[in-house]
Motif scaffolding. Structure first.
Motif, PDB file in Angstrom:
ATOM      1  N   SER A  31       1.015  -1.290  -0.093  1.00  0.00           N
ATOM      2  CA  SER A  31      -0.155  -0.100  -0.046  1.00  0.00           C
ATOM      3  C   SER A  31       0.914   1.177   0.110  1.00  0.00           C
ATOM      4  O   SER A  31       1.978   1.102   0.524  1.00  0.00           O
ATOM      5  N   VAL A  32       0.174   2.347  -0.268  1.00  0.00           N
ATOM      6  CA  VAL A  32       0.978   3.711  -0.196  1.00  0.00           C
ATOM      7  C   VAL A  32       1.316   3.763   1.066  1.00  0.00           C
ATOM      8  O   VAL A  32       2.599   4.239   1.350  1.00  0.00           O
ATOM      9  N   VAL A 148       5.025   9.629  -3.599  1.00  0.00           N
ATOM     10  CA  VAL A 148       5.586   9.716  -2.168  1.00  0.00           C
ATOM     11  C   VAL A 148       7.046  10.323  -2.155  1.00  0.00           C
ATOM     12  O   VAL A 148       8.072   9.862  -2.854  1.00  0.00           O
ATOM     13  N   THR A 149       7.215  11.501  -1.639  1.00  0.00           N
ATOM     14  CA  THR A 149       8.392  12.229  -1.455  1.00  0.00           C
ATOM     15  C   THR A 149       9.327  11.833  -0.376  1.00  0.00           C
ATOM     16  O   THR A 149       8.969  10.833   0.380  1.00  0.00           O
ATOM     17  N   ALA A 150      10.570  12.258  -0.147  1.00  0.00           N
ATOM     18  CA  ALA A 150      11.518  11.926   0.667  1.00  0.00           C
ATOM     19  C   ALA A 150      11.178  11.998   2.154  1.00  0.00           C
ATOM     20  O   ALA A 150      11.621  11.294   2.949  1.00  0.00           O
ATOM     21  N   ASP A 151      10.133  12.810   2.532  1.00  0.00           N
ATOM     22  CA  ASP A 151       9.563  12.804   3.823  1.00  0.00           C
ATOM     23  C   ASP A 151       8.451  11.959   4.120  1.00  0.00           C
ATOM     24  O   ASP A 151       7.936  11.691   5.274  1.00  0.00           O
ATOM     25  N   VAL A 179       6.880   7.283  -7.498  1.00  0.00           N
ATOM     26  CA  VAL A 179       5.318   7.258  -8.124  1.00  0.00           C
ATOM     27  C   VAL A 179       4.588   6.021  -7.565  1.00  0.00           C
ATOM     28  O   VAL A 179       5.002   4.889  -7.570  1.00  0.00           O
ATOM     29  N   THR A 180       3.491   6.252  -7.267  1.00  0.00           N
ATOM     30  CA  THR A 180       2.496   5.149  -6.666  1.00  0.00           C
ATOM     31  C   THR A 180       1.398   4.964  -7.381  1.00  0.00           C
ATOM     32  O   THR A 180       0.749   3.758  -7.691  1.00  0.00           O
ATOM     33  N   ALA A 181       0.936   5.857  -8.282  1.00  0.00           N
ATOM     34  CA  ALA A 181      -0.146   5.897  -9.273  1.00  0.00           C
ATOM     35  C   ALA A 181      -0.188   6.783 -10.340  1.00  0.00           C
ATOM     36  O   ALA A 181       0.199   7.937 -10.299  1.00  0.00           O
ATOM     37  N   ILE A 182      -0.766   6.316 -11.454  1.00  0.00           N
ATOM     38  CA  ILE A 182      -0.344   7.447 -12.481  1.00  0.00           C
ATOM     39  C   ILE A 182      -2.023   7.468 -13.346  1.00  0.00           C
ATOM     40  O   ILE A 182      -2.601   6.286 -13.423  1.00  0.00           O
ATOM     41  N   THR A 183      -2.252   8.555 -13.474  1.00  0.00           N
ATOM     42  CA  THR A 183      -3.579   8.721 -14.583  1.00  0.00           C
ATOM     43  C   THR A 183      -3.279   8.975 -15.817  1.00  0.00           C
ATOM     44  O   THR A 183      -2.657  10.180 -16.079  1.00  0.00           O
TER      45      THR A 183
END
Length: 439
Positions: A31-32, A148-151, A179-183
């Motif tokens: 999961s994210v 999801v970024t570095a923090d 990157v976790t999802a793309i539209t």
């Protein structure tokens, strides 16, 4: 078994077999939230983080000795919006699964590359593309993405939301976050008629502008040591469907394109002197054919012969001159090149580090079969490409660095400034990014 299968004792290798790495640990988040936690934990342990797709890059863009994120549990379609004509898909979904799922829903991407083993995030992050007069790379079809970024925080971006991140992150090289999802923008499924036919190289070069202008998707393969090419024109069709018959398809796509080709490569490795003669035979093995089918069955084909590849985008106006220089170089070098050179095009796009950013582009790809020395050939080709301000594909072999990219990408500084903002501690850094983006 996926092409990312790890080797012995935790060694990761890419598809081409030319890159290996030994990560400290591997994580496959489901999961994210799990991904965010893995990034925060890596920071606590002082480890770098890299996500890897199917390993189809020939550069060390995904290599790390830190935490290797495998996205195979982040797969599947999240949402299809028929009003907006978009599909939102998890980052680890292979393009093949996306294409098949869309076809079942009566939908399709507008354009795609010629293989579909890669994950959607790996393919877009490196700028994977096909060929097109009006339609661009896979990343150029992105409408929104989540990363999801570095923090460990989740950032969504589109033309309206965080537009400056959207401009860069569609081809983000893994440098801005994971990157976790793309539209993607999609359209109702359509038919393409493919026309494949041999054509002399001199004719293709003389008529390149017309061949490009008259076809939605034009590409060709030139066989070095010969004056022969195989051209492919894909155009939309009203139908009816006329797929390649199964047996014929197996003979042409598996037996000739992969099987006989593999044997030719083996012979070429054993007896390099035979390569020009083999090239003459190879260039004549594929005859003309025309077929009509849904897009992914026309655009993509299996690639079973393992190779290493370099590809550069040059301004479209410079492609004929570049190819003439390439031919002269091969002829006078004494090199034995057994793999055809592939030529494709893309229209200018607005993605910061896209190889087609701000300029109509033509792509020239040179290959060598896995395990043969490619250094001399690639170095000589690269010298020609860079003289035309060529931009190398981010996932294919090249020797360029940040200093070079600052010259050929007008918006290079925009990307590095965004990276400073999103990843100040360089959590997503590796040797490759240090070279191409600077420290």
């Amino acid at each position: 078994m996926s092409s990312t299968a790890s080797g012995k004792n935790g060694t990761w290798r890419n598809w081409g077999g030319n890159v290996a790495a030994r990560p400290a640990r591997e994580v496959a988040p489901a999961s994210v939230e799990e991904l965010s936690a893995a990034i925060r934990r890596a920071a606590e342990d002082g480890l770098k983080v890299k996500a890897v797709g199917s390993g189809h890059s020939f550069t060390s863009i995904a290599a790390t000795d830190g935490v290797l994120i495998r996205p195979q549990l982040l797969t599947g379609i999240r949402n299809i919006d028929r009003d907006a004509m978009t599909v939102t898909v998890e980052a680890g979904t292979p393009l093949k699964r996306l294409n098949m799922a869309l076809a079942r829903e009566g939908l399709s991407l507008t354009n795609m590359g010629d293989i579909m083993e890669q994950t959607v995030s790996g393919a877009t992050s490196t700028g994977t593309h096909g060929t097109g007069r009006d339609s661009g790379s896979i990343a150029a079809q992105i409408k929104a993405l989540e990363l999801v970024t570095a923090d460990g925080s989740v950032l969504t971006c589109s033309e309206k939301e965080n537009p400056e991140v959207f401009a860069a992150a569609r081809i983000g090289l893994g440098a801005l976050g994971i990157v976790t999802a793309i539209t993607f923008a999609v359209e109702p499924v359509f038919l393409l008629t493919a026309r494949e036919e041999p054509m002399p190289l001199d004719k293709v070069l003389a008529e390149f502008d017309e061949l490009w202008a008259e076809n939605e998707h034009f590409e060709f393969y030139w066989f070095p040591h010969t004056g022969s090419t195989n051209t492919k024109r894909n155009n939309r069709s009203a139908g009816p469907e006329k797929p390649v018959p199964q047996l014929q398809g197996w003979i042409e796509d598996e037996f000739l394109s992969n099987g006989v080709f593999q044997v030719a490569q083996w012979v070429g490795r054993a007896v390099p002197g035979a390569i020009p003669a083999i090239a003459q035979i190879s260039s004549k093995a594929l005859s003309s054919r025309t077929y009509t089918d849904i897009p992914y069955k026309v655009f993509t084909s299996p690639r079973r012969v393992r190779f290493v590849e370099m590809e550069y985008a040059v301004p479209r106006a410079a492609v004929v001159e570049t190819l003439r220089e390439l031919r002269a170089m091969v002829d006078r070098s004494g090199l034995r090149v057994s793999f055809p050179i592939e030529v494709r095009t893309a229209p200018a796009d607005d993605i910061t580090l896209s190889t087609a950013s701000g300029r109509d582009s033509a792509y020239i790809a040179v290959h060598m079969v896995k395990g043969t020395p490619h250094q001399r050939y690639f170095t000589a080709a690269e010298r020609i490409f860079t003289a035309h301000e060529g931009r190398p594909h981010w996932g294919k072999v090249h020797t360029r660095d940040a200093e070079y990219f600052a010259q050929v990408y007008p918006r290079f500084g925009e990307f590095t400034a965004l990276r400073d903002r999103l990843d100040p501690d360089r959590r997503f850094q590796n040797d490759y990014l240090r070279r191409v983006l600077g420290a």
